[in-house]
Design an enzyme around this catalytic site. Structure first.
Site: not given
Length: 392
Positions: A112, A114, A355
């Site tokens: 991912d 970000t 996250d």
């Protein structure tokens, strides 16, 4: 929405371990073999050796017990435990022992963007007003939108930091940002009795494909910038109406907010290491595909950039597209999960990093889920490995 994702991921599963499965198979066959062996030993002791029953049973037990492979289970557990200790020294919390084995088998890592390739924070680098809009007024609107959200995401936090001044306009309605919609909204009463509804989100989602503002957005995306559109909804539309995608039709573009993302200093070295280990890296993000591709390019990750909205719905065809591509943008949380499953259907052992709550489903279904220590509670709960120092 976050609660629904967390609930769907809350089912109990174990990490697949070939070592554990192999040991279980050995134990199953040994168990079946022990029965005829025990009968044969008793008969041989009673008939051939002509021993009494008590002594025959004692000798039979002595012959059967060593057949139980206790040392195999013990040594495997010790090997896992040593791996946990070694990773613990590198600030990695292993939540399931077999995840140690899974790491060695991973051949595809889904990243991912970000929070993984980039740091969580962002900075506003430019505000570009459109159609001769008043820049002072636009700054005020952005400040009001920032203060209207009690839990701003990283993009909105950067806007709040850049435009902290507010005028005290009355907030009548809000629509929080959703990774499925790609925009948020708020209805503000500026004091003249005519509330105005504003939207803040992805330009390529809010604007028609032939809007001239998208050309400028595309250029900045190619430079690796993240661009948000500030738009004004049609008269009479409230923030509550914006939950229906049809309500955003006919919005008027007012300004482009350009955000610069902070690259993680260790990301390039890690991607280079994956390449040396013949581990394929796939960047999966909800952001604009061109922007994500530019960020990946800065980190030395080359390959095809794909807009996930154009991926095939057929899992078999999608798996081929995933193997051919490297960077995927505009991916929804459900799509992340589908993409992990499609790669697994091709025989790949997949690790997923993330996250946010939008990564929960993919983390749960991946062979190895890796969560950032600063990530959401739901993400840390479903992951097999948590990176306490946020460095993957």
């Amino acid at each position: 929405y976050a609660a629904q994702l967390a609930e769907e991921a809350s089912r109990f599963t174990l990490v697949h371990s070939e070592l554990r499965s192999g040991i279980s198979t050995i134990l199953k066959y040994v168990t079946w073999m022990m029965v005829p062996t025990a009968i044969g030993l008793i008969i041989s002791q009673l008939v051939v050796k002509d021993n009494e029953l008590k002594g025959s049973i004692a000798r039979t037990v002595g012959g059967i017990v060593p057949m139980v492979p206790e040392g195999l289970v013990l040594l495997t557990s010790i090997a896992f435990a040593i791996g946990v200790i070694r990773l613990g020294r590198k600030q990695c919390l292993v939540q399931e022992l077999p995840a140690i084995e899974g790491l060695a088998r991973v051949d595809t890592v889904c990243l991912d963007k970000t929070g993984t390739l980039t740091e969580g924070g962002m900075d506003v680098t430019e505000l570009r007003v459109l159609d001769d809009a008043d820049e002072t007024y636009v700054r005020t609107v952005l400040g009001e939108l920032g203060s209207a959200d009690p839990r701003p995401n990283a993009s909105l936090q950067a806007i709040v930091a850049a435009y902290p001044d507010t005028t005290g306009w009355r907030l009548t309605d809000t629509l929080p940002f959703s990774s499925a919609r790609k925009y948020s909204g708020a209805t503000l009463d500026e004091g003249d009795g005519r509330p105005v509804t504003w939207l803040l989100g992805a330009p390529d989602v809010l604007l028609p494909h032939d809007d001239p503002a998208l050309d400028e957005t595309e250029r900045m995306n190619r430079e690796g910038m993240r661009v948000l559109l500030l738009a004004r909804a049609r008269e009479g539309v409230t923030a509550d109406d914006l939950a229906d995608p049809a309500a955003v039709d006919g919005v008027r573009a007012v300004a482009l907010v350009v955000l610069e993302q902070r690259l993680r200093p260790d990301a390039a070295d890690t991607l280079r290491y994956f390449a040396e280990q013949d581990v394929s890296a796939k960047v999966i993000s909800g952001d604009n595909a061109v922007s994500v591709g530019a960020v990946a390019g800065k980190l030395g990750l080359s390959g095809t950039t794909v807009d996930a909205r154009r991926l095939s719905a057929d899992p078999e065809a999608m798996a081929g597209e995933l193997e051919a591509g490297t960077v995927f943008g505009r991916v929804t949380p459900q799509q992340k999960r589908t993409m992990v499953g499609a790669l697994q259907s091709k025989g790949h052992t997949v690790a997923m990093t993330g996250d946010g709550v939008n990564d929960v489903l993919a983390l749960k279904d991946a062979d190895i889920g890796v969560a950032m220590g600063s990530g959401s509670e739901a993400t840390r709960a479903v992951a097999q490995i948590v990176l306490l120092n946020n460095s993957f």
